[in-house]
Design a protein around this motif. Sequence first.
Motif, short mmCIF file in Angstrom:
data_model
loop_
_atom_site.label_atom_id
_atom_site.label_comp_id
_atom_site.label_asym_id
_atom_site.label_seq_id
_atom_site.Cartn_x
_atom_site.Cartn_y
_atom_site.Cartn_z
N MET A 168 -7.76 4.65 -3.40
CA MET A 168 -6.85 3.72 -4.09
C MET A 168 -5.57 4.25 -4.05
O MET A 168 -5.29 5.62 -4.06
N ARG A 169 -4.47 3.54 -3.77
CA ARG A 169 -3.00 4.06 -4.00
C ARG A 169 -2.48 3.57 -5.05
O ARG A 169 -2.90 2.56 -5.92
N GLY A 170 -1.48 4.25 -5.53
CA GLY A 170 -0.95 3.90 -6.71
C GLY A 170 -0.64 5.35 -7.39
O GLY A 170 0.44 5.84 -7.35
N GLY A 171 -1.51 6.00 -8.00
CA GLY A 171 -1.56 7.20 -8.21
C GLY A 171 -0.48 7.49 -9.16
O GLY A 171 0.19 6.66 -9.79
N ASN A 172 0.12 9.05 -9.18
CA ASN A 172 1.03 9.54 -10.06
C ASN A 172 2.50 9.08 -9.55
O ASN A 172 3.35 9.08 -10.44
N ASP A 173 2.67 8.90 -8.27
CA ASP A 173 3.84 8.44 -7.77
C ASP A 173 4.41 7.20 -8.04
O ASP A 173 5.58 6.81 -7.86
N LEU A 174 3.53 6.29 -8.49
CA LEU A 174 3.58 4.95 -8.72
C LEU A 174 4.33 4.23 -7.69
O LEU A 174 5.20 3.29 -7.96
N GLU A 175 3.94 4.21 -6.56
CA GLU A 175 4.39 3.61 -5.37
C GLU A 175 3.41 2.73 -4.96
O GLU A 175 2.23 3.08 -4.74
N TYR A 176 3.65 1.24 -5.17
CA TYR A 176 2.86 0.26 -4.83
C TYR A 176 3.42 -1.05 -4.22
O TYR A 176 4.55 -1.17 -4.67
N THR A 177 2.60 -1.79 -3.80
CA THR A 177 2.96 -3.04 -2.95
C THR A 177 2.14 -4.09 -3.15
O THR A 177 0.95 -3.82 -3.67
N ILE A 178 2.44 -5.13 -3.04
CA ILE A 178 1.29 -6.43 -2.86
C ILE A 178 0.13 -5.97 -2.10
O ILE A 178 -0.95 -6.41 -2.29
N ASP A 179 0.32 -5.22 -1.04
CA ASP A 179 -0.72 -5.01 -0.03
C ASP A 179 -1.67 -4.10 -0.79
O ASP A 179 -2.83 -4.13 -0.47
N ASP A 180 -1.41 -3.21 -1.71
CA ASP A 180 -2.30 -2.54 -2.63
C ASP A 180 -2.77 -3.30 -3.39
O ASP A 180 -4.07 -2.93 -3.88
N VAL A 181 -2.17 -4.25 -4.13
CA VAL A 181 -3.16 -5.38 -4.90
C VAL A 181 -4.23 -5.90 -3.99
O VAL A 181 -5.42 -5.98 -4.68
N VAL A 230 -0.75 -7.55 -11.39
CA VAL A 230 -1.02 -6.61 -12.02
C VAL A 230 -0.81 -6.74 -13.56
O VAL A 230 -1.87 -6.27 -14.33
N LYS A 231 -0.24 -7.66 -14.03
CA LYS A 231 -0.17 -8.14 -15.48
C LYS A 231 -1.60 -8.45 -16.00
O LYS A 231 -2.21 -8.12 -17.10
N VAL A 232 -2.20 -9.50 -15.28
CA VAL A 232 -3.36 -10.04 -15.50
C VAL A 232 -4.57 -8.70 -15.40
O VAL A 232 -5.46 -8.56 -16.05
N LEU A 233 -4.69 -8.08 -14.31
CA LEU A 233 -5.53 -7.34 -13.80
C LEU A 233 -5.62 -6.15 -14.82
O LEU A 233 -6.59 -5.44 -14.72
N SER A 234 -4.49 -5.75 -15.35
CA SER A 234 -4.43 -4.52 -16.30
C SER A 234 -5.26 -4.70 -17.46
O SER A 234 -5.29 -3.63 -18.13
N THR A 235 -6.05 -6.00 -17.69
CA THR A 235 -6.87 -6.02 -18.61
C THR A 235 -8.48 -6.24 -18.13
O THR A 235 -9.30 -6.40 -19.18
N ALA A 287 -4.01 -1.07 -12.21
CA ALA A 287 -3.14 -2.27 -12.35
C ALA A 287 -2.58 -1.82 -13.89
O ALA A 287 -1.38 -2.36 -13.69
N LYS A 288 -3.04 -1.22 -14.74
CA LYS A 288 -2.17 -0.90 -15.89
C LYS A 288 -1.21 -0.08 -15.71
O LYS A 288 -0.13 -0.21 -16.29
N SER A 289 -1.60 0.88 -14.84
CA SER A 289 -0.26 1.83 -14.50
C SER A 289 0.75 1.25 -13.91
O SER A 289 2.12 1.43 -14.36
N ALA A 290 0.51 0.34 -13.06
CA ALA A 290 1.49 -0.57 -12.21
C ALA A 290 2.18 -1.27 -13.11
O ALA A 290 3.57 -1.35 -13.07
N TYR A 291 1.42 -1.99 -14.01
CA TYR A 291 2.14 -2.88 -15.04
C TYR A 291 2.90 -2.24 -15.87
O TYR A 291 4.28 -2.68 -16.20
N HIS A 292 2.52 -1.18 -16.59
CA HIS A 292 3.76 -0.52 -17.29
C HIS A 292 4.77 0.25 -16.74
O HIS A 292 5.83 0.17 -17.09
N ASP A 293 4.61 0.47 -15.10
CA ASP A 293 5.78 0.90 -14.34
C ASP A 293 6.75 -0.16 -14.37
O ASP A 293 8.06 0.16 -14.52
#
Length: 237
Positions: free
Chosen positions: A1-14, A59-64, A35-41
């Motif tokens: 999975m991409r995203g991680g601690n660097d909080l780099e993400y795009t719609i392709d990652d979703v 990500v707003k929806v997927l975070s739950t 998704a929760k990490s991305a949403y908070h970012d």
Amino acid sequence: MRGGNDLEYTIDDVRLNLNNYFHGKISKDDLGNWAKSAYHDLLKGGYLAIEKITCYPFVKVLSTIHVKEDDIKGIFPCDIELVESFRDILNGKKNEIYSIDISFPWETYGKEFHLNIEKKEQYLKILDILKKYSNRQQLYKKDYEEFLNALNKADEKPNTILFVIDNLIKSFIKHNIDWEDECLHIHEGNWLYINKKDRIDDIQGKMIRYIECYVGFRNISLDILINGGKHYITYSI
């Protein structure tokens, strides 16, 4: 999975993480925590990046998706049918459009995100001049020079919404001010079957609204269109 601690993400990652979830490659907890990490970012200012804001509806929806239902505390996971719909939309099986209203967080995140405070102050000067122009007040060569100063300010960081708005403002200034006379005068431009006065007032109004968006006085609306699995953004003020 991409995203991680660097909080780099795009719609392709979703899209990738959704597909991996439905193929059993990652768990519900994996998807939900990412998704929760991305949403908070996003909520902390990440939405300034164009690539990130396109992820917001998802990500707003997927975070739950991974939370345990608790009627007493009012905690509920997202609807799995909606998650399946997201998968189909991002894989090009369905088209959808999402509308988002945002404003720029100068007071909250201006320093943290290295926003161009100097340019904001310059645009505040331009805003006052345009309002004087609207009220038919006398304008001077120094007012004209303030517009030149605005054009000479450094560009915003590319691939951000501020960059888009900044360039829209500069385009209006470059193409609608009479530069040859070295005075502040909005020229007629091109118009067809429209009252001349209305045309000039419309140009002034648009410049004012775009600048108000840039400095945080006005919201900007984004429409995110997902068509055939590809995404497009339009802006309206």
